[in-house]
Design an enzyme around this catalytic site. Structure first.
Site, short mmCIF file in Angstrom:
data_model
loop_
_atom_site.label_atom_id
_atom_site.label_comp_id
_atom_site.label_asym_id
_atom_site.label_seq_id
_atom_site.Cartn_x
_atom_site.Cartn_y
_atom_site.Cartn_z
N GLU A 112 0.83 -1.20 0.00
CA GLU A 112 0.00 0.00 0.00
C GLU A 112 0.86 1.24 0.00
O GLU A 112 1.96 1.24 0.55
CB GLU A 112 -0.84 0.02 1.27
CG GLU A 112 -1.76 -1.15 1.39
CD GLU A 112 -2.51 -1.14 2.71
OE1 GLU A 112 -2.39 -0.17 3.47
OE2 GLU A 112 -3.22 -2.12 2.94
N CYS B 278 3.31 8.38 1.53
CA CYS B 278 3.66 7.42 2.56
C CYS B 278 3.94 6.10 1.85
O CYS B 278 3.07 5.57 1.16
CB CYS B 278 2.47 7.31 3.51
SG CYS B 278 2.66 6.04 4.75
N CYS C 98 5.11 -7.26 7.57
CA CYS C 98 6.03 -6.70 8.55
C CYS C 98 6.31 -7.75 9.62
O CYS C 98 5.42 -8.52 9.98
CB CYS C 98 5.41 -5.46 9.20
SG CYS C 98 6.55 -4.61 10.33
N CYS D 292 3.61 -5.43 15.94
CA CYS D 292 2.89 -4.48 16.80
C CYS D 292 1.43 -4.93 16.86
O CYS D 292 0.80 -5.13 15.81
CB CYS D 292 3.00 -3.05 16.26
SG CYS D 292 4.71 -2.51 16.09
N CYS E 205 -1.52 -3.17 14.80
CA CYS E 205 -1.27 -2.77 13.40
C CYS E 205 -1.68 -3.88 12.44
O CYS E 205 -1.41 -5.06 12.68
CB CYS E 205 0.22 -2.44 13.25
SG CYS E 205 0.69 -2.08 11.56
N GLY F 235 5.70 -2.40 6.63
CA GLY F 235 7.08 -2.86 6.80
C GLY F 235 7.91 -2.01 7.74
O GLY F 235 7.51 -0.93 8.14
N GLU F 236 9.08 -2.52 8.07
CA GLU F 236 10.01 -1.82 8.95
C GLU F 236 11.20 -1.37 8.09
O GLU F 236 12.02 -2.18 7.67
CB GLU F 236 10.46 -2.79 10.07
CG GLU F 236 11.62 -2.31 10.90
CD GLU F 236 11.47 -0.89 11.46
OE1 GLU F 236 10.41 -0.53 11.98
OE2 GLU F 236 12.45 -0.11 11.34
N SER G 76 10.50 6.20 9.47
CA SER G 76 9.84 5.85 10.72
C SER G 76 10.21 4.43 11.10
O SER G 76 10.17 3.52 10.27
CB SER G 76 8.32 5.97 10.54
OG SER G 76 7.65 5.58 11.72
N ASN H 145 -6.33 4.46 14.53
CA ASN H 145 -7.25 4.25 13.42
C ASN H 145 -7.69 2.78 13.50
O ASN H 145 -6.91 1.88 13.18
CB ASN H 145 -6.46 4.51 12.12
CG ASN H 145 -7.36 4.83 10.97
OD1 ASN H 145 -8.54 4.49 10.99
ND2 ASN H 145 -6.81 5.46 9.96
N CYS I 138 -1.66 1.98 8.13
CA CYS I 138 -0.72 0.97 7.73
C CYS I 138 -1.30 -0.43 7.55
O CYS I 138 -1.76 -1.05 8.50
CB CYS I 138 0.29 0.97 8.87
SG CYS I 138 1.80 0.19 8.60
#
Ligand code: SAH
Length: 367
Positions: free
Chosen positions: A103, A116, A123, A127, A130, A172-173, A205, A304, A347
């Protein structure tokens, strides 16, 4: 659905030209006895003039256009879906040739045109709130796949509009795919042939991986760094961001200080407010203690909600009280507005939704 007849899309095994650096592309031209200045001309056409196919590059000799078209494609992804929010936020769900889905989002905010971007398919950070990491990570994105997201969003702008900001806050990280992210961002900041976006307007980020933060500092990274903190103490952070178990807030703070010492880039901490989890006055007070003496900015983001996950956004009273404590504590704090609320802009949300409801069709068809 999507019209891509004029785009140079990689249906075959042709490699994407976006995987090339300026240097490697020059070599390609010289090896085939074309003048090396043609490399820059081609890159400017793609990144700056938004040309979508080699055959349309009429400033190149015809034999070169044909040769490029036989050798490369520009875009490798298909736009599986695009959504537009009432506030002007647009989101694309892109399908990679191997079937992976990623995305990316375009935000319009006053004069800003921010994108973004995703750095991985899925990922690995896990988390709990997420959508991106619910099924783990499939693979890293290549430099070309990261750049392709920016280019597809750029092409949705009006001709007189330019991309102004990049945040690596998609799926992703980014620090787990550091080499490819930095290679892509080098093109994003290059003003001779690339997107010409100032590195001060490019933010990486991260969940906070100290060895990679140190690598960024060693490389004198010119980019802004944002740390997804989400909790003021290790017990709570490990519940929300499980990789914290083997890292710890102290190690992250120490790494960010080393980054700041070398780069002088202002640090940002991200804090997603989750109802009854990290939104208490005690959490706000602990945050004040943690951040008080640091040259940092705190970005507080209301959650969100992700369908299927039990987490909720706090009430506006709770958010206001949280804000009051931070401001009285002297923290440089920003309460971010949620953008793209009416689309699945957080995300990994859209991909997740579409995996569960594959029958839903695209909302717009002009990308
Ligand atoms: N892995 C990186 C970058 C991708 S996530 C990182 O952790 O920073 C980008 C940001 O969006 C992170 O701060 C993440 O915690 C946050 N985020 C993820 N899902 C969200 C949601 N549903 N609502 C609000 N923020 C979310």
């Amino acid at each position: 659905m999507t019209t891509q007849s004029k785009e140079s899309v990689g249906k075959t095994e042709k490699p994407s030209i976006l995987e090339h650096t300026e240097h490697s592309l020059i070599r390609w031209f010289v090896d085939r006895e074309f003048p090396k200045y043609r490399a820059k001309q081609v890159l400017c056409a793609i990144y700056q003039r938004r040309v979508d196919s080699f055959l349309e590059m009429t400033d190149l000799p015809k034999d070169l256009r044909t040769k490029l078209d036989e050798s490369f494609c520009i875009f490798k992804t298909k736009t599986a879906e695009s959504q537009q929010s009432e506030d002007g936020t647009e989101k694309l769900l892109l399908e990679l040739p191997d079937g992976g889905r990623i995305e990316c989002v375009l935000r319009r905010d006053g004069p800003r045109r921010s994108v973004c971007l995703s750095s991985q398919v899925g990922c690995a950070m896990g988390c709990v709130f997420c959508a991106s990491g619910l099924d783990g990570v499939d693979r890293n994105l290549t430099r070309g796949e990261i750049l392709e997201q920016a280019l597809k969003l750029q092409r949705m702008l009006e001709p007189e509009e330019r991309l102004s900001h990049i945040v690596m806050m998609g799926m992703g990280e980014p620090l787990a795919n550091l080499r490819n992210v930095l290679d892509a961002l080098d093109v994003a900041r290059d003003s001779e042939y690339g997107l010409g976006i100032s590195p001060r307007r490019i933010t990486i980020s991260t969940v906070g991986l100290p060895p990679s933060i140190d690598k960024l500092a060693e490389a004198h990274s010119p980019f802004q760094l944002a740390i997804s903190l989400h909790a003021p103490n290790d017990e709570l952070r490990t519940r929300l961001v499980p990789v914290n178990k083997n890292i710890g807030i102290e190690a992250i703070m120490a790494a960010t200080e080393r980054y700041f010492a070398v780069t002088s880039r202002r640090l940002t901490f991200e804090y997603v407010l989750l109802k009854d989890l990290n939104d208490s006055p005690q959490c706000a007070e602990q945050l004040v203690k943690l951040l008080r003496r640091r040259t940092a900015m705190l970005n507080v983001i209301p959650y969100n909600p992700v369908p299927g996950l039990p987490y909720e956004t706090p009430s506006s009273e709770v958010i206001l009280e949280f804000r009051r404590i931070l401001m009285e504590g002297g923290i440089n704090v920003m309460f971010r507005q949620r953008k793209g609320n009416d689309i699945q802009a957080a995300c990994g949300q859209l991909r997740r939704l579409r995996e569960r409801e594959p029958q839903i069709v695209s909302l717009t068809s002009n990308v």
